[in-house]
Design a protein around this motif. Structure first.
Motif, PDB file in Angstrom:
ATOM      1  N   MET A 165      40.781  -6.875 -37.198  1.00  0.00           N
ATOM      2  CA  MET A 165      41.353  -7.083 -35.881  1.00  0.00           C
ATOM      3  C   MET A 165      40.381  -7.892 -35.032  1.00  0.00           C
ATOM      4  N   PRO A 166      40.851  -8.961 -34.449  1.00  0.00           N
ATOM      5  CA  PRO A 166      39.978  -9.741 -33.571  1.00  0.00           C
ATOM      6  C   PRO A 166      39.539  -8.924 -32.360  1.00  0.00           C
ATOM      7  N   GLY A 167      38.319  -9.152 -31.928  1.00  0.00           N
ATOM      8  CA  GLY A 167      37.813  -8.450 -30.764  1.00  0.00           C
ATOM      9  C   GLY A 167      37.183  -7.103 -31.066  1.00  0.00           C
ATOM     10  N   PHE A 168      37.119  -6.744 -32.351  1.00  0.00           N
ATOM     11  CA  PHE A 168      36.536  -5.469 -32.741  1.00  0.00           C
ATOM     12  C   PHE A 168      35.394  -5.685 -33.718  1.00  0.00           C
ATOM     13  N   GLU A 169      34.419  -4.836 -33.601  1.00  0.00           N
ATOM     14  CA  GLU A 169      33.322  -4.836 -34.547  1.00  0.00           C
ATOM     15  C   GLU A 169      33.124  -3.404 -35.020  1.00  0.00           C
ATOM     16  N   ILE A 170      33.135  -3.192 -36.309  1.00  0.00           N
ATOM     17  CA  ILE A 170      32.869  -1.864 -36.851  1.00  0.00           C
ATOM     18  C   ILE A 170      31.362  -1.662 -36.797  1.00  0.00           C
ATOM     19  N   VAL A 171      30.941  -0.653 -36.043  1.00  0.00           N
ATOM     20  CA  VAL A 171      29.506  -0.427 -35.863  1.00  0.00           C
ATOM     21  C   VAL A 171      28.988   0.724 -36.708  1.00  0.00           C
ATOM     22  N   GLY A 172      29.880   1.508 -37.293  1.00  0.00           N
ATOM     23  CA  GLY A 172      29.415   2.618 -38.118  1.00  0.00           C
ATOM     24  C   GLY A 172      30.555   3.274 -38.861  1.00  0.00           C
ATOM     25  N   GLU A 173      30.202   3.947 -39.923  1.00  0.00           N
ATOM     26  CA  GLU A 173      31.141   4.731 -40.715  1.00  0.00           C
ATOM     27  C   GLU A 173      30.460   6.038 -41.067  1.00  0.00           C
ATOM     28  N   ALA A 174      31.258   7.077 -41.246  1.00  0.00           N
ATOM     29  CA  ALA A 174      30.702   8.391 -41.581  1.00  0.00           C
ATOM     30  C   ALA A 174      31.534   9.009 -42.698  1.00  0.00           C
ATOM     31  N   SER A 175      30.863   9.722 -43.578  1.00  0.00           N
ATOM     32  CA  SER A 175      31.556  10.352 -44.707  1.00  0.00           C
ATOM     33  C   SER A 175      31.981  11.785 -44.397  1.00  0.00           C
ATOM     34  N   ASP A 176      31.454  12.356 -43.308  1.00  0.00           N
ATOM     35  CA  ASP A 176      31.850  13.712 -42.908  1.00  0.00           C
ATOM     36  C   ASP A 176      31.641  13.873 -41.408  1.00  0.00           C
ATOM     37  N   GLY A 177      32.060  15.006 -40.885  1.00  0.00           N
ATOM     38  CA  GLY A 177      31.989  15.244 -39.456  1.00  0.00           C
ATOM     39  C   GLY A 177      30.574  15.301 -38.902  1.00  0.00           C
ATOM     40  N   ILE A 178      29.660  15.853 -39.665  1.00  0.00           N
ATOM     41  CA  ILE A 178      28.267  15.939 -39.200  1.00  0.00           C
ATOM     42  C   ILE A 178      27.678  14.539 -39.051  1.00  0.00           C
ATOM     43  N   GLU A 179      27.919  13.693 -40.041  1.00  0.00           N
ATOM     44  CA  GLU A 179      27.447  12.314 -39.956  1.00  0.00           C
ATOM     45  C   GLU A 179      28.151  11.568 -38.815  1.00  0.00           C
ATOM     46  N   ALA A 180      29.426  11.868 -38.566  1.00  0.00           N
ATOM     47  CA  ALA A 180      30.152  11.237 -37.467  1.00  0.00           C
ATOM     48  C   ALA A 180      29.485  11.550 -36.132  1.00  0.00           C
ATOM     49  N   VAL A 181      29.117  12.813 -35.924  1.00  0.00           N
ATOM     50  CA  VAL A 181      28.430  13.198 -34.684  1.00  0.00           C
ATOM     51  C   VAL A 181      27.114  12.439 -34.554  1.00  0.00           C
ATOM     52  N   GLN A 182      26.358  12.337 -35.642  1.00  0.00           N
ATOM     53  CA  GLN A 182      25.085  11.608 -35.603  1.00  0.00           C
ATOM     54  C   GLN A 182      25.297  10.137 -35.260  1.00  0.00           C
ATOM     55  N   LYS A 183      26.296   9.522 -35.873  1.00  0.00           N
ATOM     56  CA  LYS A 183      26.578   8.102 -35.618  1.00  0.00           C
ATOM     57  C   LYS A 183      27.044   7.877 -34.177  1.00  0.00           C
ATOM     58  N   ILE A 184      27.846   8.793 -33.668  1.00  0.00           N
ATOM     59  CA  ILE A 184      28.306   8.670 -32.282  1.00  0.00           C
ATOM     60  C   ILE A 184      27.116   8.739 -31.330  1.00  0.00           C
ATOM     61  N   ARG A 185      26.190   9.655 -31.592  1.00  0.00           N
ATOM     62  CA  ARG A 185      24.969   9.754 -30.761  1.00  0.00           C
ATOM     63  C   ARG A 185      24.159   8.468 -30.830  1.00  0.00           C
ATOM     64  N   GLU A 186      23.966   7.948 -32.035  1.00  0.00           N
ATOM     65  CA  GLU A 186      23.130   6.751 -32.242  1.00  0.00           C
ATOM     66  C   GLU A 186      23.764   5.476 -31.706  1.00  0.00           C
ATOM     67  N   LEU A 187      25.053   5.302 -31.971  1.00  0.00           N
ATOM     68  CA  LEU A 187      25.694   4.005 -31.750  1.00  0.00           C
ATOM     69  C   LEU A 187      26.491   3.898 -30.457  1.00  0.00           C
TER      70      LEU A 187
END
Length: 140
Positions: free
Chosen positions: A1-23
């Motif tokens: 999709m134009p105008g979007f950049e994927i900045v992170g991916e997570a394999s589980d909820g714990i990693e998702a929380v970490q990525k949200i904090r970082e990114l």
């Protein structure tokens, strides 16, 4: 999709929380069925944190209680995966504009339950909660 950049991916909820904090992303796509920490629990974390990204659930689960909890914990949209090919871009565009989005299959499911005498009390509560959260007037 134009105008979007994927900045992170997570394999589980714990990693998702970490990525949200970082990114500190603007938009978070969550699946209800994330391992280790469900998407709903990740949304609860986001709701109680200083990060305030837009939350869009994309899940194969089409269950009234799950959809209700997603919205009560800050989701702006919910797309059932079977609808994603046709509705994903519209969902992202809607939630980015501040408009809630529920995919066709989820709406049908909610209305079918309502017609069978299902979650009328819950339907009134969630619509009222969403209206209050976003400053609209509700009928309850």
């Amino acid at each position: 999709m134009p105008g979007f950049e994927i900045v992170g991916e997570a394999s589980d909820g714990i990693e998702a929380v970490q990525k949200i904090r970082e990114l500190n992303p603007d938009l978070v796509l969550l699946d209800v069925g994330l391992p280790n920490l469900s998407g709903i629990e990740v949304a609860r974390y986001i709701e109680n944190s200083s990060a305030h990204p837009i939350i869009l659930f994309v899940s194969q689960i089409c269950d009234w209680d799950i959809i209700e909890h997603a919205f009560l914990h800050g989701a702006s949209g919910y797309v059932v995966k079977s609808d994603a090919a046709a509705e994903f871009i519209s969902a992202v565009e809607s939630v980015r504009r501040g408009i809630h989005f529920i995919s066709t299959t989820a709406v049908r499911h909610i209305l079918d339950e309502y017609r069978r005498g299902g979650p009328s009390r819950m339907l009134n509560r969630i619509s009222g909660d969403i209206a209050r959260r976003f400053g609209a007037e509700s009928d309850d």
